[in-house]
Design an enzyme around this catalytic site. Structure first.
Site, PDB file in Angstrom:
ATOM      1  N   TYR A   1     -16.775  11.303   4.370  1.00  0.00           N
ATOM      2  CA  TYR A   1     -16.309  10.890   5.698  1.00  0.00           C
ATOM      3  C   TYR A   1     -15.680  11.982   6.561  1.00  0.00           C
ATOM      4  CZ  TYR A   1     -11.904  10.684   3.096  1.00  0.00           C
ATOM      5  OH  TYR A   1     -10.835  11.004   2.316  1.00  0.00           O
TER       6      TYR A   1
ATOM      7  N   ARG B   1      -3.959  16.909   5.610  1.00  0.00           N
ATOM      8  CA  ARG B   1      -4.267  16.682   4.188  1.00  0.00           C
ATOM      9  C   ARG B   1      -5.351  17.673   3.774  1.00  0.00           C
ATOM     10  NH1 ARG B   1      -6.999  11.223   3.039  1.00  0.00           N
ATOM     11  NH2 ARG B   1      -8.797  12.578   2.732  1.00  0.00           N
TER      12      ARG B   1
ATOM     13  N   HIS C   1      -7.790  12.361  -0.699  1.00  0.00           N
ATOM     14  CA  HIS C   1      -6.641  11.460  -0.718  1.00  0.00           C
ATOM     15  C   HIS C   1      -6.031  11.421  -2.119  1.00  0.00           C
ATOM     16  CE1 HIS C   1      -4.176   7.894  -0.193  1.00  0.00           C
ATOM     17  NE2 HIS C   1      -4.750   7.391  -1.260  1.00  0.00           N
TER      18      HIS C   1
HETATM   19  C1  LIG Z   1      -0.430  -2.348   1.626  1.00  0.00           C
HETATM   20  C2  LIG Z   1      -1.429  -1.367   1.134  1.00  0.00           C
HETATM   21  N1  LIG Z   1      -2.676  -1.393   1.617  1.00  0.00           N
HETATM   22  C3  LIG Z   1      -3.608  -0.527   1.177  1.00  0.00           C
HETATM   23  C4  LIG Z   1      -3.303   0.403   0.227  1.00  0.00           C
HETATM   24  C5  LIG Z   1      -4.361   1.389  -0.282  1.00  0.00           C
HETATM   25  N2  LIG Z   1      -4.003   2.733   0.177  1.00  0.00           N
HETATM   26  C6  LIG Z   1      -3.323   3.582  -0.614  1.00  0.00           C
HETATM   27  S1  LIG Z   1      -2.901   4.984   0.181  1.00  0.00           S
HETATM   28  C7  LIG Z   1      -3.655   4.492   1.597  1.00  0.00           C
HETATM   29  C8  LIG Z   1      -3.630   5.381   2.795  1.00  0.00           C
HETATM   30  C9  LIG Z   1      -2.245   5.771   3.171  1.00  0.00           C
HETATM   31  O1  LIG Z   1      -2.278   6.611   4.275  1.00  0.00           O
HETATM   32  P1  LIG Z   1      -0.955   7.277   4.828  1.00  0.00           P
HETATM   33  O2  LIG Z   1       0.080   6.236   5.028  1.00  0.00           O
HETATM   34  O3  LIG Z   1      -1.337   8.091   6.007  1.00  0.00           O
HETATM   35  O4  LIG Z   1      -0.454   8.215   3.664  1.00  0.00           O
HETATM   36  P2  LIG Z   1      -1.190   9.493   3.020  1.00  0.00           P
HETATM   37  O5  LIG Z   1      -1.981   8.996   1.852  1.00  0.00           O
HETATM   38  O6  LIG Z   1      -2.038  10.096   4.068  1.00  0.00           O
HETATM   39  O7  LIG Z   1      -0.092  10.395   2.577  1.00  0.00           O
HETATM   40  C10 LIG Z   1      -4.230   3.234   1.428  1.00  0.00           C
HETATM   41  C11 LIG Z   1      -4.992   2.508   2.468  1.00  0.00           C
HETATM   42  C12 LIG Z   1      -1.990   0.383  -0.271  1.00  0.00           C
HETATM   43  N3  LIG Z   1      -1.598   1.258  -1.230  1.00  0.00           N
HETATM   44  N4  LIG Z   1      -1.092  -0.492   0.193  1.00  0.00           N
END
Ligand SMILES: Cc1ncc(C[n+]2csc(CCOP(=O)(O)OP(=O)(O)O)c2C)c(N)n1
Ligand SMILES: Cc1ncc(C[n+]2csc(CCOP(=O)(O)OP(=O)(O)O)c2C)c(N)n1
Ligand SMILES: [Mg+2]
Ligand SMILES: [Mg+2]
Lengths: 372, 324, 372, 324
Positions: C280, C267, C271
């Site tokens: 972090y 990434r 985010h």
């Molecule tokens: C069930 C749920 N828990 C928490 C969140 C908050 N949240 C949004 S994106 C994210 C991280 C996702 O990480 P990843 O699956 O690695 O995808 P990336 O954003 O790195 O593409 C979180 C914790 C959410 N959207 N859904």
């Protein structure tokens, strides 16, 4: 006497005792003193006897429902025995022997099955759903798999507080399909938690065979997804179960993390008294598994060791039968829980709205008998 | 017309839906060879094969997640959740996904999935084989929620469910699975959603209920009649959409209302009905609307008949409101 | 030109093109015609340009929120490209290029980000949460992981109907911790479903690093728990991604079941616009990954092939900039969705209680402007 | 007394709970270095270390399942669910396990777990960063459910939550996380659960609310006053247990009641409050109790201010009921 390697393939099943009671691999034979061997045998006999009696009582209408652990005694007794008393057990519903080993009184057990006023659960749960805090035995609940992350969290709590205890959680092959299985094992992997995930693979989830739960030949190999150890053991071999669980507990206690143990066994009857396996299962399978009976195997092992003989058997059987009969007689004398207990323990204290509801309900107390 | 029980009526409905439309499949735990733990799907695997009558792994979230995918693909899946107590592992898929798919895609996609699940107490099931979780789903926009109280409605409502373009939570009151018997036509028919059934005409008190409690409601109304209280009993059948017109028409006539359901009291559907009656018929009310419901405790085992609304409790509420 | 083996260790990452654009392993180089290579390059440039512009607009307050896919373009464009048009995509929120490749009009994309009346979602979802049915592109939702069992179920539907299509589902490394991941892959294993589980492992889930999601070094090895194939690929290598996805799609189409593809990437920013990685993350990691930029690598590959040169670059850039500018200009002209649309699409028809609520709400229509 | 916002007050509360009792740990997604996506846990990892301030894998079911285990062990865990919209993957653990552990074990085990979760709309979060799911938990026996509306209450209620022997769902109205400012004592104090706060005395209409809507309620009451309607505004604070006495006392005085919350209308907590008022103060009612709530749709993005109850909508309800 550590087991040398993780064994994850279908062929590689850790076994210690042959069907004839002789030892297959001395290196793996766990050290168990004679008194403990006798205690274990007593619990094997007791567990089977209670099951048998309560199943019969269910057919007579004296018990509402029952889940038998027939044929799975070694899996849960061996693993529970391998723990230290300071360790904690997170049960599924099919390990009564583990509870007895932890001191759950037989009378209390029967009261739970009857759901009467002698039941520690106050008659709130279905048969086979008990908890016994003095024995560090958590609470059985029906929803399949929920106890798995809880066991990891409990161990995590101990780890944070630097207390060297282990949790052991029981579940079936069906439970491995749940999200809770995945999350529990994953947390245990990530945080190196002292938990033993003990899968009693009896090859059925009600009518659904193992091949419908997973496309892989073994449950143990699923450990590879979580960075924890996976072991496959003959679940009908009490000694083998003790050995692999001891090793897992030792590793956990030493900070080496969790183990997934797959104890291969077979459900030797119906899922529960509500079930009818003739509709879906090939009964010849049960015949095939009969020679592997864990009680008989352990008996033979004890015979080889010179502990078991006809007199010992007679003594055990009589003692157990007497205890069971007495517990049932006493339990059946006890009345239903008092209606007002319905409102206790929802919270630590009685909240005002429940106090109100309890008062309202009190008007209808004459309904205190069941319409079955 | 043959007299059948609710299990037979439901089996019949699924069978005819599957015969008519080969996009209909049914999936769930033990629905195949065993025919479901309550035998609602008995014989279906034999007739339609394992591709359309599917025993799944033990994972409610997976069942509903996969069934959503099937519905998006264009099948007409029926997912069985073995007991409604076990629907919660699928709650996220139902509440965040199934219920919102049409809305969030701007109407591009719909999810016509029927979730069948036995609910309610009375079979000595304790905490986890007795729950009545309908309020959770009624509160969730995007779902239709129904519960029949007899074999005729069970068949007609399940066939109607199969015609919806949107998800349906179809609760089956398992307490009367076998006990409720009635004449059911062999042909297909659909009972329109959003239409309540006035099962007893009356002038003094309106008694609202649904599912297994309708049986108790009818009994209580008979007893009340014996004591000179003329009760109108309405079986709501469809909770979302709700036939509020029939309810209000009755309350306008009687001025008194008792709502009966076995789910816990606080924030249950009975509260919603009382709020609606207030909003739409306040000036007609001659007594406080009363609730007869399960208590705000988990569902007990030995004391289940203390927990479940009894004819006596209902009767008392009818008298209290009639004599207010 | 099939890949010879499943590659699951940390070292064994399938790579086709070196950082300098030369081909590492001819056997693995996918066949792609010149027109398609150009089309892919166009989409790489477009995806990055749109991201860049909308991020800037967010800073200017013209967009409420935005999620960038910077550095992850090859992972999603390569995999989407490898599918056939009859296949279906179940998206996460970080693959705009896949949507463009499926025909999602740029203008509609910008309207979605703005949540205005031109948005196919009718302004209901947050930015980056779209669906495009004409392109067989399902609906993005926020809850992480929910799309995974849905994709399996969709493929299952097709399999039951004997239609030879494939579903591909995108998700991040964080999503692998969810129960839905486990259930989706397990169903796919048990029922041999034609699904490609495509994990874009960008090594972060907001502030949580991969090491907190799993104790194993690779995501791909988790396939072993489900009896499906697992492949690990350099996610910044467009050609490698095309190749492994093609193979997975072929296998799926031929009835050989599912594949879990782990595309390793990074990434390259926050985010989302609500995030601040300076709190972090070690920013030097981003510097380390810059030389692996998937756009530059593909550019060099095209240069080696004689397709890319300065003139081509200029042409592409100008075309893309013009398109993006035009889309933004047009989109920004459009008004908010009409207030009464709030009540549409809850159900296929307007239920009576919603009709009532719509009428009630109509009294307050003058509130139609946002208070930000 | 320092003037702080709600985030600071919550941070302060967690910090003092952790200082006082080393059994208190906090776990959730991004609660560590980042300090939570809303920064409620900022600085806690620095002070208490990674063993007590724990970034978890992305799995709400795992977070709550593990936190239940921790509570059973004897810790006092606080679990953060990043948005209440994401609480559903943990619904089974909350509803079937957490809420029922004490009951089903006959009181042998308790689960003192506090689940903190930001809820409500108003931050342009669309369907999945705006939900108000409190009714699901209010309907679930065994849980306590609270929601503060200002920094002072936030600190006092979170500290009170830490003293409960039973699980608490602690909703944080994120819309006013930063907007609500107020004086908050530096010392520890607890606001007893089950005590509502009459934030404005009035004689003509009772306006019940909680969380972020209390701010709108107060504004609407001011506007109503300008139009000659004297509104009593009650901030319920604790939804289970509920301070029904304060509610009823007010309704007995005013005879008119409006209930305000932003969750969807049908089967929401507003319905429960109306049912209770009917049961306990029917003869005092001079006008139909009215609800001002979110609509029965998923939560929208662009139209969120059409969705959320506005001062104007509340004012109209106050007038409608006052002039009935
Ligand atoms: C069930 C749920 N828990 C928490 C969140 C908050 N949240 C949004 S994106 C994210 C991280 C996702 O990480 P990843 O699956 O690695 O995808 P990336 O954003 O790195 O593409 C979180 C914790 C959410 N959207 N859904
Ligand atoms: C979440 C959930 N779904 C369904 C059930 C119904 N059910 C009870 S036991 C069981 C099968 C369990 O199989 P397994 O985990 O292998 O344990 P076993 O009974 O074989 O010991 C099912 C489906 C349940 N109790 N919980
Ligand atoms: Mg099993
Ligand atoms: Mg990621």
């Amino acid at each position: 006497m550590a087991i040398k390697s993780d064994v994850r393939t279908e062929e590689n099943l850790i076994q210690v005792v042959r069907d004839d009671g002789t030892v297959l691999d001395k290196k793996l034979e766990p050290e168990i003193g004679e008194a403990d061997l006798k205690r274990l045998y007593y619990h094997m006999v007791l567990t089977r006897a209670v099951d048998d009696r309560l199943l019969r009582m269910q057919r007579q209408g004296r018990v509402g429902f029952y889940i038998s652990s027939l044929g799975e005694e070694a899996a849960h007794l061996g693993s529970a025995f391998a723990l230290k008393t300071e360790d904690w057990i997170f049960p599924q519903y099919r390990e009564p022997g583990a509870a007895f080993l932890r001191g759950y009184p037989l009378l209390k057990y029967v009261c739970q099955i009857l759901g009467n006023s002698g039941d520690l659960m106050k008659g709130r749960q279905m048969p086979n759903h008990y908890a016994y805090k003095p024995g560090r035995y958590l609470s059985v609940s029906s929803p399949v798999g929920t106890q798995i992350p809880q066991a990891a969290g409990f161990a995590w709590g101990a780890k944070i507080r630097k207390e060297k205890i282990v949790t052991l959680v029981y579940f079936g092959d069906g439970a491995t399909s749940q999200g809770d299985f995945h999350m529990g094992l994953n947390f245990a992997g990530v945080f190196t938690l002292p938990t033993i995930f003990f899968c009693k693979n009896n090859q059925w989830a009600i009518s659904v065979p193992l091949s419908r739960q997973t496309a892989v030949p073994t449950i143990a190999q699923k450990a590879a997804a979580y960075g924890i150890r996976g072991v496959r053991v003959d679940g009908n071999d009490l000694l083998a179960v003790v050995q692999v669980t001891r090793e897992a507990a030792e590793r956990a206690r030493e900070g080496e993390g969790a183990t997934l143990i797959e104890a291969v066994t077979y459900r030797m009857g119906a899922h529960s008294t509500s079930d009818d396996p003739r509709i879906y299962a090939d009964e010849s399978k049960i015949e095939q598994w009969k020679p592997k009976d864990p009680l008989v195997r352990f008996q033979k092992y004890l015979a080889v060791k010179g502990i078991w003989n006809a007199a010992f058997e007679k003594e055990m059987t009589e003692k157990v039968q007497e205890e069971v009969t007495k517990a049932i007689q006493e339990a059946e004398k006890l009345p239903s829980p008092a209606p007002e207990t319905l409102f206790d323990d929802v919270y630590a204290e009685l909240l005002p709205h429940l106090k109100e509801q309890r008062e309202e309900a009190a008007q209808f107390k004459h309904l205190g008998k069941h319409k079955e | 017309m043959p007299t059948v029980n609710m299990i037979q009526a439901l089996n019949d409905a699924i069978r005819s839906a599957m015969r008519k439309d080969d996009r209909v499949v049914i999936l769930g735990e033990d629905v195949g060879k065993l025919g479901g733990v309550f035998r609602v799907t008995t014989g279906l695997m034999d007739e339609f094969g394992g591709d359309r009558v599917i025993d799944t792994p033990l994972a409610e979230g997976g069942i509903i997640g996969a069934a959503i995918g099937m519905a998006l693909y264009g099948l007409r899946p029926i997912a069985e959740i073995q007991f409604s107590d076990f629907i919660y592992p699928a709650f996220d898929q139902i509440v965040n996904e199934l219920a919102k798919y049409r809305y969030r895609s701007g109407g591009q996609y719909g999810c016509p999935l029927v979730i069948r699940t036995p609910s309610g107490g009375g079979i000595k099931g304790g905490l986890y084989h007795s729950q009545s979780p309908e309020a959770y789903f009624i509160h969730t926009a995007g779902l239709k929620v129904v519960m029949p109280s007899n074999p005729y409605d069970a068949k007609g409502m399940l066939l109607a469910a199969m015609l919806q373009e949107d998800p349906v939570i179809f609760f089956e009151p398992k307490r009367i699975y076998r006990a409720a018997k009635g004449e059911v036509p062999e042909k297909e028919y659909a009972i329109e959603f959003g239409k309540a059934n006035v099962i007893r005409q009356g002038t003094q008190v309106t008694l609202l209920s649904y599912g297994a409690m309708v049986v108790e409601a009818a009994q209580a109304a008979e007893k009340a009649a014996a004591e000179g209280i003329d009760v109108e009993v309405i079986d709501l059948r469809s909770l979302v959409p709700l036939d509020i017109e029939t309810v209000i028409r009755s309350v306008q006539k009687t001025g008194r209302v008792v709502v009966l359901n076995e789910a816990p009291k606080t924030c249950g559907f009975a509260a919603e009905l009382i709020a609606l009656v207030n909003e739409k018929a306040f000036l007609h009310l001659q007594a406080p609307p009363l609730r007869v419901t399960g208590y705000d405790t988990p569902f007990p085992y030995s004391l289940e008949h203390q927990y479940l609304p009894s004819v006596e409790r209902i009767l008392k509420a009818l008298k209290d409101t009639a004599h207010f």
